[in-house]
Design a protein around this motif. Structure first.
Motif, PDB file in Angstrom:
ATOM      1  N   ARG A  84       0.842  -1.215   0.000  1.00  0.00           N
ATOM      2  CA  ARG A  84       0.000   0.000   0.000  1.00  0.00           C
ATOM      3  C   ARG A  84       0.866   1.249   0.000  1.00  0.00           C
ATOM      4  N   ARG A  85       1.897   1.238   0.835  1.00  0.00           N
ATOM      5  CA  ARG A  85       2.799   2.384   0.890  1.00  0.00           C
ATOM      6  C   ARG A  85       3.468   2.613  -0.462  1.00  0.00           C
ATOM      7  N   ARG A  86       3.887   1.540  -1.080  1.00  0.00           N
ATOM      8  CA  ARG A  86       4.559   1.636  -2.383  1.00  0.00           C
ATOM      9  C   ARG A  86       3.595   2.140  -3.455  1.00  0.00           C
ATOM     10  N   ASP A  87       2.336   1.726  -3.411  1.00  0.00           N
ATOM     11  CA  ASP A  87       1.339   2.217  -4.362  1.00  0.00           C
ATOM     12  C   ASP A  87       1.176   3.732  -4.259  1.00  0.00           C
ATOM     13  N   ARG A  88       1.235   4.246  -3.024  1.00  0.00           N
ATOM     14  CA  ARG A  88       1.091   5.695  -2.814  1.00  0.00           C
ATOM     15  C   ARG A  88       2.379   6.464  -3.091  1.00  0.00           C
ATOM     16  N   ASP A  89       3.527   5.793  -2.974  1.00  0.00           N
ATOM     17  CA  ASP A  89       4.815   6.461  -3.140  1.00  0.00           C
ATOM     18  C   ASP A  89       5.739   5.589  -3.993  1.00  0.00           C
ATOM     19  N   PRO A  90       5.723   5.784  -5.310  1.00  0.00           N
ATOM     20  CA  PRO A  90       6.560   4.939  -6.176  1.00  0.00           C
ATOM     21  C   PRO A  90       8.054   5.180  -6.008  1.00  0.00           C
ATOM     22  N   ASP A  91       8.454   6.241  -5.280  1.00  0.00           N
ATOM     23  CA  ASP A  91       9.868   6.499  -5.020  1.00  0.00           C
ATOM     24  C   ASP A  91      10.380   5.771  -3.778  1.00  0.00           C
ATOM     25  N   LEU A  92       9.508   5.039  -3.087  1.00  0.00           N
ATOM     26  CA  LEU A  92       9.839   4.353  -1.844  1.00  0.00           C
ATOM     27  C   LEU A  92      10.718   3.131  -2.095  1.00  0.00           C
ATOM     28  N   TRP A  93      11.807   3.042  -1.328  1.00  0.00           N
ATOM     29  CA  TRP A  93      12.630   1.834  -1.302  1.00  0.00           C
ATOM     30  C   TRP A  93      12.051   0.906  -0.250  1.00  0.00           C
ATOM     31  N   VAL A  94      11.970  -0.382  -0.557  1.00  0.00           N
ATOM     32  CA  VAL A  94      11.569  -1.379   0.425  1.00  0.00           C
ATOM     33  C   VAL A  94      12.690  -2.410   0.464  1.00  0.00           C
ATOM     34  N   VAL A  95      13.308  -2.531   1.643  1.00  0.00           N
ATOM     35  CA  VAL A  95      14.475  -3.397   1.808  1.00  0.00           C
ATOM     36  C   VAL A  95      14.187  -4.383   2.926  1.00  0.00           C
ATOM     37  N   GLU A  96      14.403  -5.660   2.652  1.00  0.00           N
ATOM     38  CA  GLU A  96      14.187  -6.710   3.650  1.00  0.00           C
ATOM     39  C   GLU A  96      15.531  -7.253   4.116  1.00  0.00           C
ATOM     40  N   LEU A  97      15.691  -7.344   5.429  1.00  0.00           N
ATOM     41  CA  LEU A  97      16.924  -7.866   6.022  1.00  0.00           C
ATOM     42  C   LEU A  97      16.612  -9.088   6.870  1.00  0.00           C
ATOM     43  N   ASP A  98      17.417 -10.104   6.711  1.00  0.00           N
ATOM     44  CA  ASP A  98      17.282 -11.320   7.498  1.00  0.00           C
ATOM     45  C   ASP A  98      18.645 -11.615   8.119  1.00  0.00           C
ATOM     46  N   ILE A  99      18.843 -11.089   9.330  1.00  0.00           N
ATOM     47  CA  ILE A  99      20.103 -11.229  10.036  1.00  0.00           C
ATOM     48  C   ILE A  99      19.839 -10.939  11.509  1.00  0.00           C
TER      49      ILE A  99
END
Length: 113
Positions: A84-99
């Motif tokens: 939803r956040r990405r739909d509203r803001d196409p400049d948004l980076w979404v980064v997933e960390l598994d550590i």
């Protein structure tokens, strides 16, 4: 965010640090390389995860703020939230960390940049 490194460089540095430390990090959505907001999906070993975002405090210092669904075990709600956040803001980076200590890695890299 004036006075900070470009978002793309911060994300690259974070992924390199995490991967060099034996963890796994990946970009779920690529944002604006210069000034895109950064949303972090921080997975813990116990099956929970936090959603945090780079923000400015009242003094203009870069900090990480917890955001997203209240239930840290609800992966479906977390996924829906960032989409939803990405739909509203196409400049948004979404980064997933598994550590282990993902929040520490993020704070040391993102909040100091």
């Amino acid at each position: 965010m004036m006075g900070t490194l470009p978002s793309g460089i911060l994300v690259s540095a974070l992924l390199k640090r995490v991967n060099d430390s034996g963890g796994m990090g990946m970009v779920r959505a690529r944002g604006d390389a210069q000034s895109g907001a950064i949303l972090l999906l921080l997975n813990e070993n116990n099956g929970t995860s936090k959603v945090m975002e780079r923000a400015l405090d009242l003094l203009g210092k870069v900090i990480l703020v917890e955001t997203g669904p209240a239930d840290p075990t609800d992966a479906i709600a977390r996924e829906a939230y960032w989409r939803r956040r990405r739909d509203r803001d196409p400049d948004l980076w979404v980064v997933e960390l598994d550590i282990p200590s993902a929040e520490r890695f993020a704070a040391e890299t993102i909040a100091s940049g």
